[in-house]
Motif scaffolding. Structure first.
Motif, PDB file in Angstrom:
ATOM      1  N   SER A  37       0.875  -1.161   0.000  1.00  0.00           N
ATOM      2  CA  SER A  37       0.000   0.000   0.000  1.00  0.00           C
ATOM      3  C   SER A  37       0.915   1.215   0.000  1.00  0.00           C
ATOM      4  O   SER A  37       2.026   1.175   0.533  1.00  0.00           O
ATOM      5  N   TYR A  38       0.479   2.277  -0.633  1.00  0.00           N
ATOM      6  CA  TYR A  38       1.309   3.465  -0.660  1.00  0.00           C
ATOM      7  C   TYR A  38       0.444   4.702  -0.761  1.00  0.00           C
ATOM      8  O   TYR A  38      -0.723   4.650  -1.145  1.00  0.00           O
ATOM      9  N   SER A  39       1.051   5.816  -0.395  1.00  0.00           N
ATOM     10  CA  SER A  39       0.390   7.101  -0.563  1.00  0.00           C
ATOM     11  C   SER A  39       1.452   8.151  -0.839  1.00  0.00           C
ATOM     12  O   SER A  39       2.596   8.036  -0.393  1.00  0.00           O
ATOM     13  N   ILE A  40       1.071   9.140  -1.601  1.00  0.00           N
ATOM     14  CA  ILE A  40       1.957  10.243  -1.960  1.00  0.00           C
ATOM     15  C   ILE A  40       1.147  11.523  -1.828  1.00  0.00           C
ATOM     16  O   ILE A  40       0.031  11.601  -2.343  1.00  0.00           O
ATOM     17  N   HIS A  41       1.685  12.500  -1.121  1.00  0.00           N
ATOM     18  CA  HIS A  41       0.993  13.785  -1.061  1.00  0.00           C
ATOM     19  C   HIS A  41       1.980  14.925  -0.872  1.00  0.00           C
ATOM     20  O   HIS A  41       3.103  14.734  -0.413  1.00  0.00           O
ATOM     21  N   TRP A  42       1.531  16.105  -1.278  1.00  0.00           N
ATOM     22  CA  TRP A  42       2.298  17.336  -1.070  1.00  0.00           C
ATOM     23  C   TRP A  42       2.043  17.849   0.336  1.00  0.00           C
ATOM     24  O   TRP A  42       0.959  17.683   0.883  1.00  0.00           O
ATOM     25  N   ASN A  43       3.042  18.496   0.895  1.00  0.00           N
ATOM     26  CA  ASN A  43       2.891  19.281   2.118  1.00  0.00           C
ATOM     27  C   ASN A  43       3.152  20.723   1.706  1.00  0.00           C
ATOM     28  O   ASN A  43       4.170  21.013   1.066  1.00  0.00           O
ATOM     29  N   MET A  44       2.248  21.610   2.043  1.00  0.00           N
ATOM     30  CA  MET A  44       2.334  22.990   1.605  1.00  0.00           C
ATOM     31  C   MET A  44       2.810  23.909   2.732  1.00  0.00           C
ATOM     32  O   MET A  44       2.592  23.624   3.908  1.00  0.00           O
ATOM     33  N   PRO A  45       3.466  25.002   2.367  1.00  0.00           N
ATOM     34  CA  PRO A  45       3.966  25.943   3.378  1.00  0.00           C
ATOM     35  C   PRO A  45       2.841  26.492   4.247  1.00  0.00           C
ATOM     36  O   PRO A  45       1.693  26.588   3.817  1.00  0.00           O
ATOM     37  N   PHE A  46       3.210  26.835   5.477  1.00  0.00           N
ATOM     38  CA  PHE A  46       2.276  27.506   6.374  1.00  0.00           C
ATOM     39  C   PHE A  46       3.062  28.488   7.221  1.00  0.00           C
ATOM     40  O   PHE A  46       4.281  28.357   7.381  1.00  0.00           O
ATOM     41  N   ASP A  47       2.374  29.464   7.737  1.00  0.00           N
ATOM     42  CA  ASP A  47       2.989  30.476   8.584  1.00  0.00           C
ATOM     43  C   ASP A  47       3.255  29.853   9.949  1.00  0.00           C
ATOM     44  O   ASP A  47       2.370  29.219  10.525  1.00  0.00           O
ATOM     45  N   GLU A  48       4.472  30.026  10.476  1.00  0.00           N
ATOM     46  CA  GLU A  48       4.829  29.409  11.759  1.00  0.00           C
ATOM     47  C   GLU A  48       3.895  29.804  12.884  1.00  0.00           C
ATOM     48  O   GLU A  48       3.642  29.020  13.793  1.00  0.00           O
ATOM     49  N   LYS A  49       3.349  31.021  12.822  1.00  0.00           N
ATOM     50  CA  LYS A  49       2.432  31.450  13.897  1.00  0.00           C
ATOM     51  C   LYS A  49       1.151  30.615  13.892  1.00  0.00           C
ATOM     52  O   LYS A  49       0.458  30.544  14.895  1.00  0.00           O
ATOM     53  N   ASP A  50       0.847  29.938  12.764  1.00  0.00           N
ATOM     54  CA  ASP A  50      -0.340  29.083  12.673  1.00  0.00           C
ATOM     55  C   ASP A  50      -0.072  27.643  13.105  1.00  0.00           C
ATOM     56  O   ASP A  50      -0.988  26.842  13.183  1.00  0.00           O
ATOM     57  N   ALA A  51       1.195  27.304  13.355  1.00  0.00           N
ATOM     58  CA  ALA A  51       1.541  25.934  13.742  1.00  0.00           C
ATOM     59  C   ALA A  51       1.055  25.663  15.164  1.00  0.00           C
ATOM     60  O   ALA A  51       1.169  26.516  16.038  1.00  0.00           O
ATOM     61  N   PRO A  52       0.488  24.471  15.407  1.00  0.00           N
ATOM     62  CA  PRO A  52       0.044  24.141  16.762  1.00  0.00           C
ATOM     63  C   PRO A  52       1.219  24.115  17.726  1.00  0.00           C
ATOM     64  O   PRO A  52       2.310  23.686  17.373  1.00  0.00           O
ATOM     65  N   LYS A  53       0.991  24.583  18.921  1.00  0.00           N
ATOM     66  CA  LYS A  53       2.005  24.580  19.980  1.00  0.00           C
ATOM     67  C   LYS A  53       1.494  23.702  21.121  1.00  0.00           C
ATOM     68  O   LYS A  53       0.327  23.767  21.481  1.00  0.00           O
ATOM     69  N   ALA A  54       2.385  22.907  21.675  1.00  0.00           N
ATOM     70  CA  ALA A  54       2.000  22.021  22.782  1.00  0.00           C
ATOM     71  C   ALA A  54       2.115  22.764  24.101  1.00  0.00           C
ATOM     72  O   ALA A  54       3.055  23.537  24.300  1.00  0.00           O
ATOM     73  N   PRO A  55       1.178  22.524  25.009  1.00  0.00           N
ATOM     74  CA  PRO A  55       1.319  23.075  26.358  1.00  0.00           C
ATOM     75  C   PRO A  55       2.588  22.526  27.016  1.00  0.00           C
ATOM     76  O   PRO A  55       3.096  21.467  26.624  1.00  0.00           O
ATOM     77  N   GLU A  56       3.098  23.232  27.988  1.00  0.00           N
ATOM     78  CA  GLU A  56       4.312  22.828  28.703  1.00  0.00           C
ATOM     79  C   GLU A  56       4.212  21.366  29.163  1.00  0.00           C
ATOM     80  O   GLU A  56       3.205  20.952  29.726  1.00  0.00           O
ATOM     81  N   GLY A  57       5.251  20.591  28.871  1.00  0.00           N
ATOM     82  CA  GLY A  57       5.297  19.196  29.301  1.00  0.00           C
ATOM     83  C   GLY A  57       4.583  18.218  28.386  1.00  0.00           C
ATOM     84  O   GLY A  57       4.586  17.022  28.630  1.00  0.00           O
ATOM     85  N   GLN A  58       3.932  18.715  27.327  1.00  0.00           N
ATOM     86  CA  GLN A  58       3.242  17.835  26.382  1.00  0.00           C
ATOM     87  C   GLN A  58       3.951  17.862  25.041  1.00  0.00           C
ATOM     88  O   GLN A  58       4.734  18.749  24.750  1.00  0.00           O
ATOM     89  N   ARG A  59       3.643  16.869  24.222  1.00  0.00           N
ATOM     90  CA  ARG A  59       4.169  16.793  22.868  1.00  0.00           C
ATOM     91  C   ARG A  59       3.025  17.055  21.909  1.00  0.00           C
ATOM     92  O   ARG A  59       1.867  16.807  22.246  1.00  0.00           O
ATOM     93  N   ILE A  60       3.349  17.524  20.717  1.00  0.00           N
ATOM     94  CA  ILE A  60       2.332  17.638  19.675  1.00  0.00           C
ATOM     95  C   ILE A  60       2.214  16.256  19.057  1.00  0.00           C
ATOM     96  O   ILE A  60       3.205  15.663  18.626  1.00  0.00           O
TER      97      ILE A  60
END
Length: 175
Positions: A37-60
């Motif tokens: 099985s396979y998949s191929i997709h593009w990842n498109m640019p995004f503004d860093e301020k829109d990236a999810p941030k993890a609360p202290e002590g957690q991982r995304i």
């Protein structure tokens, strides 16, 4: 209509699930003619301020920790013809039961042996388009999610719209 029309898969004819609008180029699962099985997709640019941030002590979480019965190969390929080795992104990937963290910024191939826990796949930043190509040596694809690797808060942080995507496939109870 040609005899071999089914040998060509055009991305503009693919149906995308509303819960996951990713620009897939190709995806094959559960087709008896293929041995993987396979998949191929593009990842498109995004503004860093829109990236999810993890609360202290957690991982995304990204793609939650999981494993497959068979080997998996993932290619992360930069889209800049002037510098194809620069991914144009920062991707976090963890391996093993201890979830050893790696930050990937260069085009590469991830070789993941069957049974190796991996995950927390998350794109921390993306400054230009790049390709994700996944090949799993299985048909149909297998996947077992390792929820015990996450805290309750991390599980709760997974958006409701994508939770239905994370289900075990090809593993019997207790496997």
């Amino acid at each position: 209509m040609g005899k071999y029309d089914d040998c060509i898969i055009y991305s503009d004819s693919m149906e995308y699930p509303a819960s996951r609008p990713i620009p897939w180029l190709a995806k094959i699962d559960n087709e008896p003619v293929f041995n993987c099985s396979y998949s191929i997709h593009w990842n498109m640019p995004f503004d860093e301020k829109d990236a999810p941030k993890a609360p202290e002590g957690q991982r995304i979480v990204g793609h939650p920790p999981h494993m497959h019965k068979e080997n998996e190969i993932i290619f992360l390929l930069g889209g800049d013809p002037e510098n194809p080795y620069d991914l144009g992104a920062e991707v976090e990937m963890c391996f093993g039961p201890e979830m050893e963290k790696h930050i990937i910024t260069r085009s590469c191939c991830l070789r993941i042996p069957g049974g190796l826990p991996h995950g927390f796949y998350h794109i921390n930043k993306c400054t230009r388009p790049w390709l994700f190509i996944e090949v799993q040596e299985a048909n149909p694809k297998t996947e077992k999610f390792l929820w015990e690797y996450l805290t309750k808060e991390e599980i709760d942080s997974i958006p409701e719209r994508v939770r239905p995507l994370w289900v075990d496939v090809g593993f019997e109870d207790g496997e």
